[in-house]
Design an enzyme around this catalytic site. Structure first.
Site, mmCIF file in Angstrom:
data_model
loop_
_atom_site.group_PDB
_atom_site.id
_atom_site.type_symbol
_atom_site.label_atom_id
_atom_site.label_comp_id
_atom_site.label_asym_id
_atom_site.label_seq_id
_atom_site.Cartn_x
_atom_site.Cartn_y
_atom_site.Cartn_z
ATOM 1 N N GLY A 48 1.133 -6.315 14.062
ATOM 2 C CA GLY A 48 0.513 -5.011 14.367
ATOM 3 C C GLY A 48 -0.977 -5.096 14.624
ATOM 4 C CE1 TYR B 28 5.340 4.995 8.104
ATOM 5 C CE2 TYR B 28 4.378 6.472 6.482
ATOM 6 C CZ TYR B 28 4.263 5.382 7.328
ATOM 7 O OH TYR B 28 3.080 4.702 7.401
ATOM 8 C CB ALA C 214 10.970 2.544 6.022
ATOM 9 C CE LYS C 215 5.049 2.068 6.201
ATOM 10 N NZ LYS C 215 4.532 0.758 6.594
#
Ligand SMILES: NC(=O)c1ccc[n+]([C@@H]2O[C@H](COP(=O)([O-])OP(=O)(O)OC[C@H]3O[C@@H](n4cnc5c(N)ncnc54)[C@H](OP(=O)(O)O)[C@@H]3O)[C@@H](O)[C@H]2O)c1
Length: 219
Positions: free
Chosen positions: A8, A125, A128-129
């Site tokens: 990223g 989100y 996933a986090k």
């Protein structure tokens, strides 16, 4: 000389980390999406096999597509979990054999404040986090004996495209005013702490998910 793989790094926080690491003499591998697409486990395994003696992994890449429970589809959920969680897990799996051989490694994963808190339309989100937090704890339990220390950072609101895409300027102003620190973080502020966790100066912190949130979690 330390060698880091940073995902990223084309923009946002990852780019700030790459710039800081290079300024401080670390050799950085920062593959573009064309070189390593985090949606593909084969692509991840192949890219890692081309690397040599990496001893730092920064799992910074992430996506945050908003959807309510009603709007969520299986396809969207799978992509969110793949890019934000399974890719980080795969990178740890493929990169740690070489770290074990060197008896040295530093891994920094990216969670978010939304691993412990949430907000409407952040369900995918948060799933996933919060998984990244579990990944960090579990990987630290297995890897710390090889002097591979594994931590995660959980940023609050950072001044990047991800924040401006998901919030209007008015919403960003309201978010900033609600924080004890009264402003968003700049990517460089996150990069400085990632640098510490990824350096030899960090010799005893492992398995932690550390909030960098301007006091968000205090109020
Ligand atoms: N910004 C915030 O306020 C905030 C808060 C908490 C946590 N975080 C977390 O911090 C990390 C960095 O966020 P950011 O704001 O810097 O994000 P950003 O500006 O949106 O950049 C996302 C990065 O991830 C890469 N990426 C996305 N999907 C990819 C894929 N399939 N394969 C390869 N690379 C891919 C992008 O590459 P391309 O340029 O190719 O798209 C880009 O380099 C993320 O994990 C995010 O969840 C951010």
């Amino acid at each position: 000389m330390h060698k880091a793989l940073i995902t990223g790094a084309s923009r946002g926080i990852g780019k700030a980390i790459k710039n800081l690491f290079e300024e401080r003499g670390i050799i950085v591998y920062s593959p573009s999406r064309q070189e390593m697409d985090l949606r593909s486990n084969e692509s991840i395994e192949h890219y890692v096999s081309t690397l040599d003696n990496v001893d730092i992994l920064v799992n910074c890449a992430g996506i945050n597509e908003l959807a309510s429970i009603e709007e969520m589809t299986e396809e969207k959920l799978q992509e969110m979990i793949q890019v934000n969680l399974i890719a980080q897990t795969g990178l740890i799996k493929y990169i740690t054999p070489v770290m074990k051989r060197q008896n040295y490694g530093r891994i920094v994963n990216f969670a978010s404040i939304w691993c412990d808190f949430s907000k409407e339309r952040r369900i995918m989100y948060s799933i996933a986090k919060s998984g990244v937090k579990g990944l960090t704890t579990a990987a630290a339990v297995e890897l710390s004996k090889y002097n591979i220390l594994v931590n995660a950072v959980a940023p609050g609101f950072v001044n990047t495209e991800m924040t401006s895409k998901n919030n209007t300027p008015e919403q960003i102003q309201t978010l900033a005013e609600a924080l004890p620190i009264k402003r968003l973080a700049e990517p460089k502020e996150i990069a400085e702490f990632v640098y510490f966790l990824a350096s030899e100066k960090n010799s005893f912190i492992t398995g932690q998910t550390i909030f960098i949130d301007g006091g968000f979690s205090c109020v």
